[in-house]
Design a protein around this motif. Sequence first.
Motif, short mmCIF file in Angstrom:
data_model
loop_
_atom_site.label_atom_id
_atom_site.label_comp_id
_atom_site.label_asym_id
_atom_site.label_seq_id
_atom_site.Cartn_x
_atom_site.Cartn_y
_atom_site.Cartn_z
N VAL A 340 1.02 -1.16 0.00
CA VAL A 340 -0.05 0.16 0.02
C VAL A 340 0.85 1.37 0.14
O VAL A 340 1.75 1.36 0.95
CB VAL A 340 -1.05 0.04 1.19
N THR A 341 0.68 2.19 -0.85
CA THR A 341 1.39 3.36 -0.95
C THR A 341 0.61 4.45 -0.24
O THR A 341 1.38 5.50 0.16
CB THR A 341 1.56 3.72 -2.56
N ARG A 342 -0.75 4.55 -0.35
CA ARG A 342 -1.47 5.68 0.30
C ARG A 342 -2.78 5.17 0.81
O ARG A 342 -3.39 4.34 -0.15
CB ARG A 342 -1.23 6.85 -0.46
N ALA A 343 -3.27 5.60 1.41
CA ALA A 343 -4.87 5.44 1.99
C ALA A 343 -5.64 6.72 2.17
O ALA A 343 -5.05 7.63 2.61
CB ALA A 343 -4.79 4.67 3.20
N GLY A 344 -6.79 6.76 1.44
CA GLY A 344 -7.71 8.11 1.49
C GLY A 344 -9.07 7.62 2.37
O GLY A 344 -9.70 6.61 1.89
N VAL A 345 -9.69 8.63 2.76
CA VAL A 345 -10.94 8.41 3.70
C VAL A 345 -11.35 9.93 3.46
O VAL A 345 -10.60 10.88 3.56
CB VAL A 345 -10.80 8.07 5.11
N VAL A 346 -12.84 10.07 3.67
CA VAL A 346 -13.58 11.35 3.60
C VAL A 346 -14.18 11.42 5.02
O VAL A 346 -14.66 10.35 5.49
CB VAL A 346 -14.80 11.30 2.54
N ARG A 347 -14.13 12.59 5.81
CA ARG A 347 -14.47 12.92 6.99
C ARG A 347 -15.14 14.29 6.86
O ARG A 347 -15.20 14.90 5.80
CB ARG A 347 -13.30 12.98 8.04
N THR A 348 -15.78 14.52 7.81
CA THR A 348 -16.48 15.94 7.75
C THR A 348 -16.03 16.74 9.31
O THR A 348 -15.67 15.91 10.43
CB THR A 348 -17.99 15.91 7.80
N ALA A 349 -16.10 17.90 9.59
CA ALA A 349 -15.84 18.57 10.68
C ALA A 349 -17.01 19.60 10.82
O ALA A 349 -17.62 20.01 9.96
CB ALA A 349 -14.56 19.06 10.67
N ARG A 350 -17.03 20.13 12.02
CA ARG A 350 -17.78 21.39 12.47
C ARG A 350 -17.20 22.11 13.50
O ARG A 350 -16.54 21.49 14.45
CB ARG A 350 -19.21 21.09 12.83
N ARG A 351 -17.09 23.53 13.34
CA ARG A 351 -16.67 24.34 14.36
C ARG A 351 -17.82 24.88 15.37
O ARG A 351 -18.71 25.32 14.79
CB ARG A 351 -16.04 25.52 13.51
N ILE A 352 -17.44 24.17 16.62
CA ILE A 352 -18.70 24.43 17.47
C ILE A 352 -18.76 25.85 18.35
O ILE A 352 -19.81 26.40 18.56
CB ILE A 352 -18.81 23.10 18.35
N PHE A 353 -17.43 26.05 18.92
CA PHE A 353 -17.36 27.02 19.70
C PHE A 353 -16.05 27.68 19.72
O PHE A 353 -15.01 26.88 19.52
CB PHE A 353 -17.77 26.59 21.10
N GLU A 354 -16.07 29.04 19.90
CA GLU A 354 -14.51 29.64 19.81
C GLU A 354 -14.46 30.82 20.86
O GLU A 354 -15.67 31.13 21.46
CB GLU A 354 -14.26 30.36 18.43
N GLY A 355 -13.40 31.04 21.66
CA GLY A 355 -13.74 31.79 22.70
C GLY A 355 -12.39 31.46 23.48
O GLY A 355 -11.26 31.20 22.95
N SER A 356 -12.43 31.49 24.98
CA SER A 356 -11.40 31.56 25.81
C SER A 356 -11.63 30.44 26.56
O SER A 356 -12.88 30.42 27.30
CB SER A 356 -11.10 32.56 26.55
N LEU A 357 -10.76 29.75 26.94
CA LEU A 357 -10.96 28.51 28.07
C LEU A 357 -10.18 29.05 29.33
O LEU A 357 -9.20 29.31 29.29
CB LEU A 357 -10.28 27.13 27.64
N LEU A 358 -10.98 28.99 30.62
CA LEU A 358 -10.33 29.18 31.79
C LEU A 358 -9.74 28.33 32.40
O LEU A 358 -10.48 27.22 32.75
CB LEU A 358 -11.36 29.90 32.75
N VAL A 359 -8.53 28.28 32.95
CA VAL A 359 -7.86 27.24 33.52
C VAL A 359 -7.23 27.70 34.76
O VAL A 359 -6.41 28.77 34.60
CB VAL A 359 -6.87 26.63 32.57
N PRO A 360 -7.18 27.30 35.84
CA PRO A 360 -6.38 27.60 37.10
C PRO A 360 -5.21 27.81 36.72
O PRO A 360 -4.27 27.11 36.16
CB PRO A 360 -6.63 26.32 38.02
#
Length: 365
Positions: A340-360
């Motif tokens: 096998v020289t290469r392998a391909g697959v189709v996926r999807t994605a979604r941007r759900i939230f953007e902002g700042s994460l608060l960490v101690p």
Amino acid sequence: MDQTRPAAVRKIPCVLMRGGTSRGPYFLESDLPADPAARDRVLLAAMGSPHSLQVDGIGGGHALTSKVAIVAPASRPGADVDYLFAQVSVDRAFVDWSPNCGNMLSGVAPFAIEAGLVPAADGETTVRIFNRNTKGLIEATVRTPGGVVVYDGEAAIDGVAGTAAPIRLVFLDAVGSKTAGLFPSGQRAEEIDGVRVTLADYAMPMMLAAAADLDIVGDEAPEMLDRDAALIGRIQALRLEAGRRMGLGDVSGLVVPKVGLLSAPRRGGTLTSRYFVPDRCHRSHAVTGGLCVAVASRTPGTVAYDLASPAEGEGRRAVAVEHPSGRIDIDLAFAADGTVTRAGVVRTARRIFEGSLLVPAAAFG
């Protein structure tokens, strides 16, 4: 640090995304601590680990929703960006950097484009991603009409409701992602404690076995398999020895190698897989694990080959791995010698939230 908040808290820019059938935060590497120990503490605090529900963070209480993608400018020629994947344990204070995740990989290209790391072309944009975990190169092609990433589209993947824009992933050099080669023990099939297994490493190190040899049918619901303590215990015992034979050492604290329990196809695919991550059964299937199963299914002498529906000529290219939520379709390319020289697959994605994460702030050290 945000001066409007108490010093006990730090803000980190973050984008929460669904990538394939997984979900987790995406960070720019420059926004995280450079020190590895501090970075681990920050990620554990961000996800809310260790806790079975991850109630004090943004993790979802499951391995599929306790994943992190870290993206940075490319560190080497031939790539556009670097991708570092982290599997954050739900119930332990542990971050595993050993595997890749092809589902989270699905969100890397759109994230990188929207973060300004890669300029978008009009129509489609191909991003060459270097995965630091496995040292592999992947091409991801994203729809960008007018130079803008779009997430809406007609592509459907099993395990995710609805449709979205397709993201085409092509794995260019996935042989031996964490080990010495495709079959790191030097054998296409061998026995561990009386069970015939294939130890393979294409995109993900895996131990493959026939479901029947572990006394299951192979099409059980994941919840049923998770409740079978004897089965989980036996899988883990076999996996520990598999890890040793694959040159991975003591894998008792690692998530690799993953485990695939295989059986004949039921719905017109190539074969059926129940994928363990590693002590719980995946509700669908990991992309990288699907690639490994697919390559093994087209390699004579393996456990997967013996269970797969036969195919010759160009028919070998298309592999459909059936899983609890449907199937994952994989396209393989072969060299003249059959490798096998290469392998391909189709996926999807979604941007759900953007902002700042608060960490101690204490997590930063």
